[in-house]
Design a protein around this motif. Structure first.
Motif, PDB file in Angstrom:
ATOM      1  N   ILE A   2     -17.254 -11.509   5.078  1.00 42.77           N
ATOM      2  CA  ILE A   2     -18.595 -11.169   5.575  1.00 42.77           C
ATOM      3  C   ILE A   2     -18.636  -9.719   6.050  1.00 42.77           C
ATOM      4  CG2 ILE A   2     -20.302 -11.707   7.356  1.00 42.77           C
ATOM      5  CD1 ILE A   2     -19.301 -14.610   7.221  1.00 42.77           C
ATOM      6  N   LEU A   3     -17.592  -9.291   6.785  1.00 40.48           N
ATOM      7  CA  LEU A   3     -17.549  -7.898   7.243  1.00 40.48           C
ATOM      8  C   LEU A   3     -17.493  -6.919   6.070  1.00 40.48           C
ATOM      9  CD1 LEU A   3     -15.135  -7.868  10.306  1.00 40.48           C
ATOM     10  CD2 LEU A   3     -17.598  -7.630  10.294  1.00 40.48           C
ATOM     11  N   PHE A   4     -16.694  -7.258   5.079  1.00 39.00           N
ATOM     12  CA  PHE A   4     -16.591  -6.400   3.895  1.00 39.00           C
ATOM     13  C   PHE A   4     -17.933  -6.286   3.185  1.00 39.00           C
ATOM     14  CE2 PHE A   4     -15.934  -6.562  -0.770  1.00 39.00           C
ATOM     15  CZ  PHE A   4     -15.558  -5.260  -0.957  1.00 39.00           C
ATOM     16  N   TYR A   5     -18.652  -7.402   3.057  1.00 38.36           N
ATOM     17  CA  TYR A   5     -19.969  -7.388   2.421  1.00 38.36           C
ATOM     18  C   TYR A   5     -20.966  -6.551   3.225  1.00 38.36           C
ATOM     19  CZ  TYR A   5     -24.256  -9.113   0.270  1.00 38.36           C
ATOM     20  OH  TYR A   5     -25.467  -9.190  -0.349  1.00 38.36           O
ATOM     21  N   LEU A   6     -20.907  -6.675   4.552  1.00 39.19           N
ATOM     22  CA  LEU A   6     -21.786  -5.859   5.397  1.00 39.19           C
ATOM     23  C   LEU A   6     -21.485  -4.372   5.235  1.00 39.19           C
ATOM     24  CD1 LEU A   6     -21.978  -7.818   8.769  1.00 39.19           C
ATOM     25  CD2 LEU A   6     -23.830  -7.370   7.173  1.00 39.19           C
TER      26      LEU A   6
ATOM     27  N   ALA B  15       0.828  -1.210   0.000  1.00 40.50           N
ATOM     28  CA  ALA B  15       0.000   0.000   0.000  1.00 40.50           C
ATOM     29  C   ALA B  15       0.861   1.258   0.000  1.00 40.50           C
ATOM     30  CB  ALA B  15      -0.931  -0.012   1.212  1.00 40.50           C
ATOM     31  N   ILE B  16       1.946   1.268   0.778  1.00 45.03           N
ATOM     32  CA  ILE B  16       2.837   2.433   0.818  1.00 45.03           C
ATOM     33  C   ILE B  16       3.459   2.685  -0.551  1.00 45.03           C
ATOM     34  CG2 ILE B  16       5.046   3.241   1.744  1.00 45.03           C
ATOM     35  CD1 ILE B  16       4.223   1.951   4.419  1.00 45.03           C
TER      36      ILE B  16
ATOM     37  N   GLN C 190     -14.254   0.727  -8.229  1.00 48.03           N
ATOM     38  CA  GLN C 190     -15.200   1.837  -8.399  1.00 48.03           C
ATOM     39  C   GLN C 190     -14.581   2.979  -9.193  1.00 48.03           C
ATOM     40  OE1 GLN C 190     -16.388   2.764  -4.353  1.00 48.03           O
ATOM     41  NE2 GLN C 190     -18.471   2.099  -4.798  1.00 48.03           N
ATOM     42  N   PHE C 191     -13.313   3.313  -8.862  1.00 43.48           N
ATOM     43  CA  PHE C 191     -12.637   4.409  -9.558  1.00 43.48           C
ATOM     44  C   PHE C 191     -12.444   4.088 -11.032  1.00 43.48           C
ATOM     45  CE2 PHE C 191      -8.633   6.274 -11.046  1.00 43.48           C
ATOM     46  CZ  PHE C 191      -8.930   7.621 -10.903  1.00 43.48           C
ATOM     47  N   ILE C 192     -12.037   2.848 -11.337  1.00 40.90           N
ATOM     48  CA  ILE C 192     -11.813   2.457 -12.734  1.00 40.90           C
ATOM     49  C   ILE C 192     -13.121   2.468 -13.511  1.00 40.90           C
ATOM     50  CG2 ILE C 192     -11.118   0.532 -14.217  1.00 40.90           C
ATOM     51  CD1 ILE C 192      -9.026  -0.159 -12.039  1.00 40.90           C
ATOM     52  N   SER C 193     -14.187   1.948 -12.910  1.00 39.96           N
ATOM     53  CA  SER C 193     -15.477   1.933 -13.610  1.00 39.96           C
ATOM     54  C   SER C 193     -15.999   3.348 -13.833  1.00 39.96           C
ATOM     55  CB  SER C 193     -16.484   1.103 -12.811  1.00 39.96           C
ATOM     56  OG  SER C 193     -16.728   1.693 -11.559  1.00 39.96           O
ATOM     57  N   LYS C 194     -15.806   4.236 -12.847  1.00 41.14           N
ATOM     58  CA  LYS C 194     -16.235   5.621 -13.015  1.00 41.14           C
ATOM     59  C   LYS C 194     -15.432   6.318 -14.116  1.00 41.14           C
ATOM     60  CE  LYS C 194     -16.894   9.916 -10.461  1.00 41.14           C
ATOM     61  NZ  LYS C 194     -16.671  10.632  -9.199  1.00 41.14           N
TER      62      LYS C 194
ATOM     63  N   ALA D 153      -5.701  -6.197   8.069  1.00 38.14           N
ATOM     64  CA  ALA D 153      -5.079  -5.846   6.790  1.00 38.14           C
ATOM     65  C   ALA D 153      -5.813  -6.488   5.621  1.00 38.14           C
ATOM     66  CB  ALA D 153      -3.609  -6.289   6.800  1.00 38.14           C
ATOM     67  N   PHE D 154      -6.309  -7.712   5.815  1.00 37.79           N
ATOM     68  CA  PHE D 154      -7.052  -8.386   4.752  1.00 37.79           C
ATOM     69  C   PHE D 154      -8.359  -7.664   4.444  1.00 37.79           C
ATOM     70  CE2 PHE D 154     -10.280 -11.577   3.585  1.00 37.79           C
ATOM     71  CZ  PHE D 154      -9.774 -11.962   2.367  1.00 37.79           C
ATOM     72  N   VAL D 155      -9.082  -7.257   5.491  1.00 39.46           N
ATOM     73  CA  VAL D 155     -10.352  -6.544   5.291  1.00 39.46           C
ATOM     74  C   VAL D 155     -10.105  -5.191   4.630  1.00 39.46           C
ATOM     75  CG1 VAL D 155     -12.291  -5.490   6.491  1.00 39.46           C
ATOM     76  CG2 VAL D 155     -11.509  -7.736   7.184  1.00 39.46           C
ATOM     77  N   CYS D 156      -9.072  -4.474   5.064  1.00 35.66           N
ATOM     78  CA  CYS D 156      -8.748  -3.177   4.446  1.00 35.66           C
ATOM     79  C   CYS D 156      -8.312  -3.352   2.995  1.00 35.66           C
ATOM     80  CB  CYS D 156      -7.662  -2.479   5.257  1.00 35.66           C
ATOM     81  SG  CYS D 156      -8.196  -1.958   6.895  1.00 35.66           S
ATOM     82  N   MET D 157      -7.626  -4.471   2.688  1.00 33.42           N
ATOM     83  CA  MET D 157      -7.235  -4.737   1.310  1.00 33.42           C
ATOM     84  C   MET D 157      -8.464  -4.965   0.433  1.00 33.42           C
ATOM     85  SD  MET D 157      -5.367  -7.998  -0.381  1.00 33.42           S
ATOM     86  CE  MET D 157      -6.899  -8.857  -0.173  1.00 33.42           C
ATOM     87  N   LEU D 158      -9.450  -5.719   0.950  1.00 35.19           N
ATOM     88  CA  LEU D 158     -10.684  -5.931   0.187  1.00 35.19           C
ATOM     89  C   LEU D 158     -11.378  -4.602  -0.118  1.00 35.19           C
ATOM     90  CD1 LEU D 158     -12.270  -9.042   1.933  1.00 35.19           C
ATOM     91  CD2 LEU D 158     -11.182  -8.956  -0.303  1.00 35.19           C
ATOM     92  N   LEU D 159     -11.423  -3.725   0.875  1.00 37.34           N
ATOM     93  CA  LEU D 159     -12.064  -2.426   0.664  1.00 37.34           C
ATOM     94  C   LEU D 159     -11.274  -1.560  -0.315  1.00 37.34           C
ATOM     95  CD1 LEU D 159     -14.449  -0.691   1.424  1.00 37.34           C
ATOM     96  CD2 LEU D 159     -13.134   0.199   3.323  1.00 37.34           C
ATOM     97  N   SER D 160      -9.948  -1.635  -0.271  1.00 29.27           N
ATOM     98  CA  SER D 160      -9.125  -0.872  -1.214  1.00 29.27           C
ATOM     99  C   SER D 160      -9.306  -1.376  -2.637  1.00 29.27           C
ATOM    100  CB  SER D 160      -7.650  -0.967  -0.808  1.00 29.27           C
ATOM    101  OG  SER D 160      -7.452  -0.466   0.481  1.00 29.27           O
ATOM    102  N   VAL D 161      -9.392  -2.699  -2.806  1.00 26.60           N
ATOM    103  CA  VAL D 161      -9.641  -3.260  -4.139  1.00 26.60           C
ATOM    104  C   VAL D 161     -11.004  -2.813  -4.654  1.00 26.60           C
ATOM    105  CG1 VAL D 161     -10.036  -5.428  -5.379  1.00 26.60           C
ATOM    106  CG2 VAL D 161      -8.086  -5.225  -3.846  1.00 26.60           C
TER     107      VAL D 161
END
Length: 197
Positions: free
Chosen positions: A113-117, A13-14, A179-183, A166-174
């Motif tokens: 599951i947390l990412f989906y929520l 990420a850095i 979203q940015f690419i589709s926009k 870190a795994f959950v934050c990675m899912l959200l970053s992906v």
């Protein structure tokens, strides 16, 4: 993986932020990540184990950024964080008590599951990140109290918890990059159609 996934994803990420996203992503995120990496090797001893300093720093920084939001947004983030905490705590407690039911599921499935929520309940990626981190902090406290109430030992805020975070934050970053690419592509196609008209 005892903190290795957290270290790898933090350095990736850095590098991405510094070399590819520097004008769009603030450098404060890089400073926070560097501080968290440095603090992950230091621990606070307590009765049943050790707590990493990085988890304390993550909690304080998240509370600071939630405090800067509007009052209605704060209430929303806190309520959603408790919902996520209850979800993750019950999943982890059931997987510890009845491991046969969860034998086919990997250990990181609760992060999915947390990412989906977070996708269902929040609109902004910033608020999703805040509620995810706060939900994981609260869920760790719930699990700790449930285990100690039952007379079982549980290591609070260890390096494995940092890997899950870190795994959950990675899912959200992906997801935010998708979203940015589709926009970007939708805006470019709109401009092409306007030129044709």
């Amino acid at each position: 993986m005892e903190g290795l996934l957290f270290i790898w994803l933090s350095w990736i990420a850095i590098i991405i932020i510094v070399f590819f996203l520097q004008p769009k992503v603030p450098m404060v995120i890089v400073y926070h990540l560097l501080i968290i990496i440095c603090l992950s090797s230091y621990q606070i001893p307590y009765v049943f184990g050790d707590v990493t300093w990085s988890s304390v720093y993550i909690t304080l920084i998240t509370i600071f950024y939630i405090g800067k939001e509007a009052f209605k947004t704060k209430i929303n983030i806190v309520c959603i964080s408790f919902i996520m905490a209850l979800c993750k705590a019950t999943y982890d407690i059931f997987s510890a008590v009845e491991p046969l039911w969860f034998m086919l599921l990997p250990s990181w499935f609760s992060g999915v599951i947390l990412f989906y929520l977070s996708l269902l309940m929040m609109d902004s990626n910033r608020h999703r990140m805040q509620s995810l981190v706060m939900g994981m902090v609260i869920s760790e406290c719930f699990i700790y109290f449930a285990f100690t109430k039952s007379g079982l030992s549980y290591s609070l805020f260890n390096l494995i918890w940092l890997d899950h975070l870190a795994f959950v934050c990675m899912l959200l970053s992906v997801w935010s990059s998708i979203q940015f690419i589709s926009k970007y592509f939708s805006d470019s196609t709109k401009q092409i159609h306007k030129k044709e008209v």
